[in-house]
Write a protein that holds these residues in place. Structure first.
Motif, PDB file in Angstrom:
ATOM      1  N   SER A  41     -17.832 -57.251 -37.865  1.00 42.21           N
ATOM      2  CA  SER A  41     -18.590 -56.103 -37.388  1.00 42.21           C
ATOM      3  C   SER A  41     -18.623 -56.064 -35.861  1.00 42.21           C
ATOM      4  O   SER A  41     -18.529 -57.107 -35.201  1.00 42.21           O
ATOM      5  CB  SER A  41     -20.034 -56.170 -37.899  1.00 42.21           C
ATOM      6  OG  SER A  41     -20.086 -56.110 -39.311  1.00 42.21           O
ATOM      7  N   LEU A  42     -18.761 -54.869 -35.342  1.00 39.99           N
ATOM      8  CA  LEU A  42     -18.991 -54.644 -33.919  1.00 39.99           C
ATOM      9  C   LEU A  42     -19.938 -53.463 -33.786  1.00 39.99           C
ATOM     10  O   LEU A  42     -19.954 -52.570 -34.644  1.00 39.99           O
ATOM     11  CB  LEU A  42     -17.699 -54.317 -33.173  1.00 39.99           C
ATOM     12  CG  LEU A  42     -16.730 -55.444 -32.836  1.00 39.99           C
ATOM     13  CD1 LEU A  42     -15.453 -54.864 -32.228  1.00 39.99           C
ATOM     14  CD2 LEU A  42     -17.354 -56.454 -31.885  1.00 39.99           C
ATOM     15  N   ARG A  43     -20.691 -53.450 -32.674  1.00 42.31           N
ATOM     16  CA  ARG A  43     -21.504 -52.284 -32.378  1.00 42.31           C
ATOM     17  C   ARG A  43     -21.129 -51.767 -31.001  1.00 42.31           C
ATOM     18  O   ARG A  43     -21.258 -52.491 -30.000  1.00 42.31           O
ATOM     19  CB  ARG A  43     -22.998 -52.594 -32.423  1.00 42.31           C
ATOM     20  CG  ARG A  43     -23.846 -51.324 -32.319  1.00 42.31           C
ATOM     21  CD  ARG A  43     -25.342 -51.582 -32.394  1.00 42.31           C
ATOM     22  NE  ARG A  43     -25.881 -52.107 -31.149  1.00 42.31           N
ATOM     23  CZ  ARG A  43     -27.166 -52.053 -30.816  1.00 42.31           C
ATOM     24  NH1 ARG A  43     -28.036 -51.485 -31.657  1.00 42.31           N
ATOM     25  NH2 ARG A  43     -27.586 -52.571 -29.680  1.00 42.31           N
ATOM     26  N   LEU A  44     -20.675 -50.532 -30.959  1.00 37.96           N
ATOM     27  CA  LEU A  44     -20.340 -49.884 -29.701  1.00 37.96           C
ATOM     28  C   LEU A  44     -21.546 -49.102 -29.200  1.00 37.96           C
ATOM     29  O   LEU A  44     -22.308 -48.541 -29.992  1.00 37.96           O
ATOM     30  CB  LEU A  44     -19.163 -48.934 -29.872  1.00 37.96           C
ATOM     31  CG  LEU A  44     -17.886 -49.527 -30.473  1.00 37.96           C
ATOM     32  CD1 LEU A  44     -16.785 -48.467 -30.489  1.00 37.96           C
ATOM     33  CD2 LEU A  44     -17.437 -50.762 -29.725  1.00 37.96           C
ATOM     34  N   SER A  45     -21.680 -49.061 -27.891  1.00 37.43           N
ATOM     35  CA  SER A  45     -22.755 -48.292 -27.263  1.00 37.43           C
ATOM     36  C   SER A  45     -22.161 -47.268 -26.316  1.00 37.43           C
ATOM     37  O   SER A  45     -21.144 -47.524 -25.672  1.00 37.43           O
ATOM     38  CB  SER A  45     -23.691 -49.212 -26.471  1.00 37.43           C
ATOM     39  OG  SER A  45     -24.298 -50.165 -27.316  1.00 37.43           O
ATOM     40  N   CYS A  46     -22.819 -46.127 -26.230  1.00 33.98           N
ATOM     41  CA  CYS A  46     -22.431 -45.075 -25.295  1.00 33.98           C
ATOM     42  C   CYS A  46     -23.694 -44.646 -24.554  1.00 33.98           C
ATOM     43  O   CYS A  46     -24.557 -43.992 -25.133  1.00 33.98           O
ATOM     44  CB  CYS A  46     -21.813 -43.897 -26.022  1.00 33.98           C
ATOM     45  SG  CYS A  46     -21.509 -42.456 -24.970  1.00 33.98           S
ATOM     46  N   ALA A  47     -23.798 -45.057 -23.309  1.00 38.17           N
ATOM     47  CA  ALA A  47     -24.964 -44.727 -22.493  1.00 38.17           C
ATOM     48  C   ALA A  47     -24.675 -43.464 -21.697  1.00 38.17           C
ATOM     49  O   ALA A  47     -23.674 -43.401 -20.968  1.00 38.17           O
ATOM     50  CB  ALA A  47     -25.295 -45.881 -21.563  1.00 38.17           C
ATOM     51  N   ALA A  48     -25.543 -42.489 -21.835  1.00 41.32           N
ATOM     52  CA  ALA A  48     -25.360 -41.209 -21.159  1.00 41.32           C
ATOM     53  C   ALA A  48     -26.336 -41.072 -20.004  1.00 41.32           C
ATOM     54  O   ALA A  48     -27.467 -41.548 -20.064  1.00 41.32           O
ATOM     55  CB  ALA A  48     -25.563 -40.062 -22.144  1.00 41.32           C
ATOM     56  N   SER A  49     -25.873 -40.421 -18.953  1.00 41.27           N
ATOM     57  CA  SER A  49     -26.735 -40.135 -17.808  1.00 41.27           C
ATOM     58  C   SER A  49     -26.343 -38.774 -17.232  1.00 41.27           C
ATOM     59  O   SER A  49     -25.295 -38.229 -17.561  1.00 41.27           O
ATOM     60  CB  SER A  49     -26.620 -41.227 -16.742  1.00 41.27           C
ATOM     61  OG  SER A  49     -25.296 -41.323 -16.269  1.00 41.27           O
ATOM     62  N   GLY A  50     -27.198 -38.269 -16.366  1.00 41.73           N
ATOM     63  CA  GLY A  50     -26.924 -36.966 -15.780  1.00 41.73           C
ATOM     64  C   GLY A  50     -27.679 -35.875 -16.527  1.00 41.73           C
ATOM     65  O   GLY A  50     -28.840 -36.047 -16.882  1.00 41.73           O
ATOM     66  N   SER A  51     -27.008 -34.789 -16.805  1.00 37.97           N
ATOM     67  CA  SER A  51     -27.629 -33.620 -17.440  1.00 37.97           C
ATOM     68  C   SER A  51     -27.722 -33.806 -18.958  1.00 37.97           C
ATOM     69  O   SER A  51     -27.092 -33.077 -19.735  1.00 37.97           O
ATOM     70  CB  SER A  51     -26.835 -32.360 -17.099  1.00 37.97           C
ATOM     71  OG  SER A  51     -26.752 -32.169 -15.695  1.00 37.97           O
ATOM     72  N   ILE A  52     -28.553 -34.752 -19.351  1.00 34.94           N
ATOM     73  CA  ILE A  52     -28.678 -35.105 -20.763  1.00 34.94           C
ATOM     74  C   ILE A  52     -29.108 -33.911 -21.601  1.00 34.94           C
ATOM     75  O   ILE A  52     -28.647 -33.735 -22.733  1.00 34.94           O
ATOM     76  CB  ILE A  52     -29.691 -36.251 -20.936  1.00 34.94           C
ATOM     77  CG1 ILE A  52     -29.321 -37.461 -20.085  1.00 34.94           C
ATOM     78  CG2 ILE A  52     -29.815 -36.652 -22.392  1.00 34.94           C
ATOM     79  CD1 ILE A  52     -28.022 -38.097 -20.483  1.00 34.94           C
ATOM     80  N   PHE A  53     -29.950 -33.069 -21.033  1.00 35.00           N
ATOM     81  CA  PHE A  53     -30.505 -31.936 -21.772  1.00 35.00           C
ATOM     82  C   PHE A  53     -29.434 -30.970 -22.249  1.00 35.00           C
ATOM     83  O   PHE A  53     -29.635 -30.198 -23.180  1.00 35.00           O
ATOM     84  CB  PHE A  53     -31.493 -31.166 -20.877  1.00 35.00           C
ATOM     85  CG  PHE A  53     -30.849 -30.578 -19.658  1.00 35.00           C
ATOM     86  CD1 PHE A  53     -30.773 -31.302 -18.483  1.00 35.00           C
ATOM     87  CD2 PHE A  53     -30.300 -29.304 -19.693  1.00 35.00           C
ATOM     88  CE1 PHE A  53     -30.163 -30.775 -17.361  1.00 35.00           C
ATOM     89  CE2 PHE A  53     -29.692 -28.758 -18.577  1.00 35.00           C
ATOM     90  CZ  PHE A  53     -29.620 -29.502 -17.413  1.00 35.00           C
ATOM     91  N   SER A  54     -28.282 -31.012 -21.618  1.00 34.30           N
ATOM     92  CA  SER A  54     -27.212 -30.060 -21.947  1.00 34.30           C
ATOM     93  C   SER A  54     -26.304 -30.540 -23.082  1.00 34.30           C
ATOM     94  O   SER A  54     -25.428 -29.802 -23.529  1.00 34.30           O
ATOM     95  CB  SER A  54     -26.359 -29.778 -20.713  1.00 34.30           C
ATOM     96  OG  SER A  54     -25.655 -30.936 -20.309  1.00 34.30           O
TER      97      SER A  54
END
Length: 119
Positions: A17-30
């Protein structure tokens, strides 16, 4: 603008197993949808899973029952939990965000993270 940073890739044996992460920043509301794509050597990039703003999820047939996409709104992060990995899951995994702002749809990509599954 939206910035995406993936992490969590690596080398794992088949069945692991693996867990990938995707961290978002900036205009998150869009952000309307967050997608996970993958690209194996010599193959086209394919959609693996996605999660909408409303929380609906979709999976490629090849990963149904093995992968789970989820999100932590407090951390602005989307995860891809990958279980029962197979060698054919090997590839570069990309996080992608579809955004709608100012009457315009845009596509944003992370840099990708390598997943290698050994047999």
């Amino acid at each position: 603008q939206v910035q995406l940073v993936e992490s969590g890739g690596g080398l794992v044996q088949a069945g692991g197993s693996l867990r990938l992460s995707c961290a978002a920043s900036g205009s998150i509301f869009s952000i309307s949808v967050i997608n996970w794509y993958r690209q194996a050597p010599g193959k086209l990039r394919e959609l693996v899973a996605n999660i909408t703003r409303g929380g609906s999820t979709n999976y490629a047939d090849s990963v149904k029952g093995r992968f789970t996409i989820s999100r932590d709104n407090a951390k602005n992060t989307v995860y891809l939990q990958m279980n029962s990995l197979k060698p054919e899951d090997t590839g570069v995994y990309y996080c992608n965000a579809n955004t709608y702002y100012g009457l315009t749809w845009r596509n944003h990509w992370g840099q990708g993270t390598q997943v290698t599954v050994s047999s």
